[in-house]
Design a protein around this motif. Structure first.
Motif, PDB file in Angstrom:
ATOM      1  N   UNK A 200     -14.855   6.279 -34.512  1.00  0.00           N
ATOM      2  CA  UNK A 200     -13.486   6.691 -34.853  1.00  0.00           C
ATOM      3  C   UNK A 200     -12.474   6.129 -33.847  1.00  0.00           C
ATOM      4  N   UNK A 201     -11.483   5.454 -34.363  1.00  0.00           N
ATOM      5  CA  UNK A 201     -10.478   4.821 -33.500  1.00  0.00           C
ATOM      6  C   UNK A 201      -9.373   5.809 -33.190  1.00  0.00           C
ATOM      7  N   UNK A 202      -9.011   5.892 -31.917  1.00  0.00           N
ATOM      8  CA  UNK A 202      -7.930   6.788 -31.515  1.00  0.00           C
ATOM      9  C   UNK A 202      -6.933   6.123 -30.575  1.00  0.00           C
ATOM     10  N   UNK A 203      -7.218   4.885 -30.167  1.00  0.00           N
ATOM     11  CA  UNK A 203      -6.336   4.181 -29.240  1.00  0.00           C
ATOM     12  C   UNK A 203      -6.125   2.752 -29.711  1.00  0.00           C
ATOM     13  N   UNK A 204      -5.130   2.099 -29.134  1.00  0.00           N
ATOM     14  CA  UNK A 204      -4.885   0.688 -29.399  1.00  0.00           C
ATOM     15  C   UNK A 204      -5.338  -0.118 -28.192  1.00  0.00           C
ATOM     16  N   UNK A 205      -5.899  -1.299 -28.443  1.00  0.00           N
ATOM     17  CA  UNK A 205      -6.380  -2.147 -27.358  1.00  0.00           C
ATOM     18  C   UNK A 205      -5.859  -3.563 -27.551  1.00  0.00           C
ATOM     19  N   UNK A 206      -5.417  -4.184 -26.475  1.00  0.00           N
ATOM     20  CA  UNK A 206      -5.007  -5.592 -26.509  1.00  0.00           C
ATOM     21  C   UNK A 206      -6.275  -6.436 -26.360  1.00  0.00           C
ATOM     22  N   UNK A 207      -6.575  -7.266 -27.334  1.00  0.00           N
ATOM     23  CA  UNK A 207      -7.773  -8.106 -27.284  1.00  0.00           C
ATOM     24  C   UNK A 207      -7.722  -8.992 -26.050  1.00  0.00           C
ATOM     25  N   UNK A 208      -6.629  -9.698 -25.866  1.00  0.00           N
ATOM     26  CA  UNK A 208      -6.387 -10.441 -24.625  1.00  0.00           C
ATOM     27  C   UNK A 208      -5.440  -9.571 -23.807  1.00  0.00           C
ATOM     28  N   UNK A 209      -5.928  -8.949 -22.741  1.00  0.00           N
ATOM     29  CA  UNK A 209      -5.114  -7.985 -21.990  1.00  0.00           C
ATOM     30  C   UNK A 209      -3.793  -8.576 -21.497  1.00  0.00           C
ATOM     31  N   UNK A 210      -2.799  -7.716 -21.412  1.00  0.00           N
ATOM     32  CA  UNK A 210      -1.487  -8.141 -20.924  1.00  0.00           C
ATOM     33  C   UNK A 210      -1.597  -8.716 -19.520  1.00  0.00           C
ATOM     34  N   UNK A 211      -2.507  -8.158 -18.707  1.00  0.00           N
ATOM     35  CA  UNK A 211      -2.679  -8.638 -17.332  1.00  0.00           C
ATOM     36  C   UNK A 211      -3.295 -10.031 -17.276  1.00  0.00           C
ATOM     37  N   UNK A 212      -3.843 -10.483 -18.389  1.00  0.00           N
ATOM     38  CA  UNK A 212      -4.452 -11.811 -18.458  1.00  0.00           C
ATOM     39  C   UNK A 212      -3.594 -12.779 -19.263  1.00  0.00           C
ATOM     40  N   UNK A 213      -2.362 -12.402 -19.547  1.00  0.00           N
ATOM     41  CA  UNK A 213      -1.463 -13.303 -20.265  1.00  0.00           C
ATOM     42  C   UNK A 213      -1.353 -13.026 -21.746  1.00  0.00           C
ATOM     43  N   UNK A 214      -1.983 -11.963 -22.221  1.00  0.00           N
ATOM     44  CA  UNK A 214      -1.881 -11.612 -23.637  1.00  0.00           C
ATOM     45  C   UNK A 214      -0.484 -11.111 -23.961  1.00  0.00           C
ATOM     46  N   UNK A 215      -0.129 -11.186 -25.224  1.00  0.00           N
ATOM     47  CA  UNK A 215       1.202 -10.754 -25.637  1.00  0.00           C
ATOM     48  C   UNK A 215       1.108  -9.406 -26.333  1.00  0.00           C
ATOM     49  N   UNK A 216       2.196  -8.688 -26.295  1.00  0.00           N
ATOM     50  CA  UNK A 216       2.271  -7.379 -26.917  1.00  0.00           C
ATOM     51  C   UNK A 216       2.754  -7.550 -28.356  1.00  0.00           C
ATOM     52  N   UNK A 217       1.901  -8.161 -29.186  1.00  0.00           N
ATOM     53  CA  UNK A 217       2.201  -8.401 -30.590  1.00  0.00           C
ATOM     54  C   UNK A 217       1.070  -7.834 -31.439  1.00  0.00           C
ATOM     55  N   UNK A 218       1.361  -7.560 -32.688  1.00  0.00           N
ATOM     56  CA  UNK A 218       0.380  -6.949 -33.581  1.00  0.00           C
ATOM     57  C   UNK A 218      -0.889  -7.795 -33.718  1.00  0.00           C
ATOM     58  N   UNK A 219      -0.763  -9.110 -33.654  1.00  0.00           N
ATOM     59  CA  UNK A 219      -1.933  -9.986 -33.797  1.00  0.00           C
ATOM     60  C   UNK A 219      -2.901  -9.869 -32.618  1.00  0.00           C
ATOM     61  N   UNK A 220      -2.458  -9.325 -31.501  1.00  0.00           N
ATOM     62  CA  UNK A 220      -3.298  -9.190 -30.316  1.00  0.00           C
ATOM     63  C   UNK A 220      -3.774  -7.749 -30.111  1.00  0.00           C
ATOM     64  N   UNK A 221      -3.516  -6.875 -31.069  1.00  0.00           N
ATOM     65  CA  UNK A 221      -3.839  -5.462 -30.905  1.00  0.00           C
ATOM     66  C   UNK A 221      -4.819  -5.022 -31.982  1.00  0.00           C
ATOM     67  N   UNK A 222      -5.844  -4.294 -31.562  1.00  0.00           N
ATOM     68  CA  UNK A 222      -6.821  -3.719 -32.486  1.00  0.00           C
ATOM     69  C   UNK A 222      -6.974  -2.236 -32.180  1.00  0.00           C
ATOM     70  N   UNK A 223      -7.545  -1.517 -33.128  1.00  0.00           N
ATOM     71  CA  UNK A 223      -7.842  -0.100 -32.925  1.00  0.00           C
ATOM     72  C   UNK A 223      -9.165   0.000 -32.177  1.00  0.00           C
ATOM     73  N   UNK A 224      -9.257   0.945 -31.257  1.00  0.00           N
ATOM     74  CA  UNK A 224     -10.482   1.110 -30.482  1.00  0.00           C
ATOM     75  C   UNK A 224     -10.720   2.586 -30.194  1.00  0.00           C
ATOM     76  N   UNK A 225     -11.984   2.931 -30.017  1.00  0.00           N
ATOM     77  CA  UNK A 225     -12.295   4.297 -29.602  1.00  0.00           C
ATOM     78  C   UNK A 225     -12.021   4.402 -28.099  1.00  0.00           C
ATOM     79  N   UNK A 226     -11.935   5.605 -27.613  1.00  0.00           N
ATOM     80  CA  UNK A 226     -11.601   5.829 -26.207  1.00  0.00           C
ATOM     81  C   UNK A 226     -12.645   5.205 -25.276  1.00  0.00           C
ATOM     82  N   UNK A 227     -13.926   5.326 -25.634  1.00  0.00           N
ATOM     83  CA  UNK A 227     -14.999   4.818 -24.766  1.00  0.00           C
ATOM     84  C   UNK A 227     -14.968   3.287 -24.667  1.00  0.00           C
ATOM     85  N   UNK A 228     -14.800   2.613 -25.796  1.00  0.00           N
ATOM     86  CA  UNK A 228     -14.760   1.142 -25.772  1.00  0.00           C
ATOM     87  C   UNK A 228     -13.518   0.646 -25.040  1.00  0.00           C
ATOM     88  N   UNK A 229     -12.378   1.284 -25.286  1.00  0.00           N
ATOM     89  CA  UNK A 229     -11.143   0.858 -24.641  1.00  0.00           C
ATOM     90  C   UNK A 229     -11.233   1.041 -23.125  1.00  0.00           C
TER      91      UNK A 229
END
Length: 86
Positions: free
Chosen positions: A42-71
């Motif tokens: 069950x997904x309850x959080x959003x996760x940046x596939x390429x983290x912002x700290x690694x140069x990822x962008x805060x756009x919908x294409x870089x965000x997926x749903x994730x459970x708390x443990x995986x995130x």
């Protein structure tokens, strides 16, 4: 001694500004993914596939749903680094 004339002023060059990314909706992203993108839980959080700290962008294409443990376990790792840690 003669004075040099200053060349006529040119119009200021306009610097292209980066456009802001389109806003995304948390509810829309959670609905797009049936569950956690990593473990199908069950997904309850959003996760940046390429983290912002690694140069990822805060756009919908870089965000997926994730459970708390995986995130939490992925933290600031890239997807490849996180998958290799298993």
């Amino acid at each position: 001694m003669t004075r040099r004339r200053r060349p006529p002023s040119r119009p200021a060059l306009q610097v292209a500004r980066r456009s802001r990314p389109a806003p995304y909706s948390r509810a829309e992203i959670l609905a797009r993914w049936a569950g956690c993108a990593y473990c199908n839980g069950p997904a309850e959080e959003l996760d940046h596939v390429l983290p912002l700290s690694r140069g990822g962008r805060d756009v919908a294409a870089n965000i997926v749903a994730a459970c708390r443990a995986c995130n939490a376990s992925k933290y600031t790792q890239t997807l490849a680094e996180w998958a290799a840690s298993f």
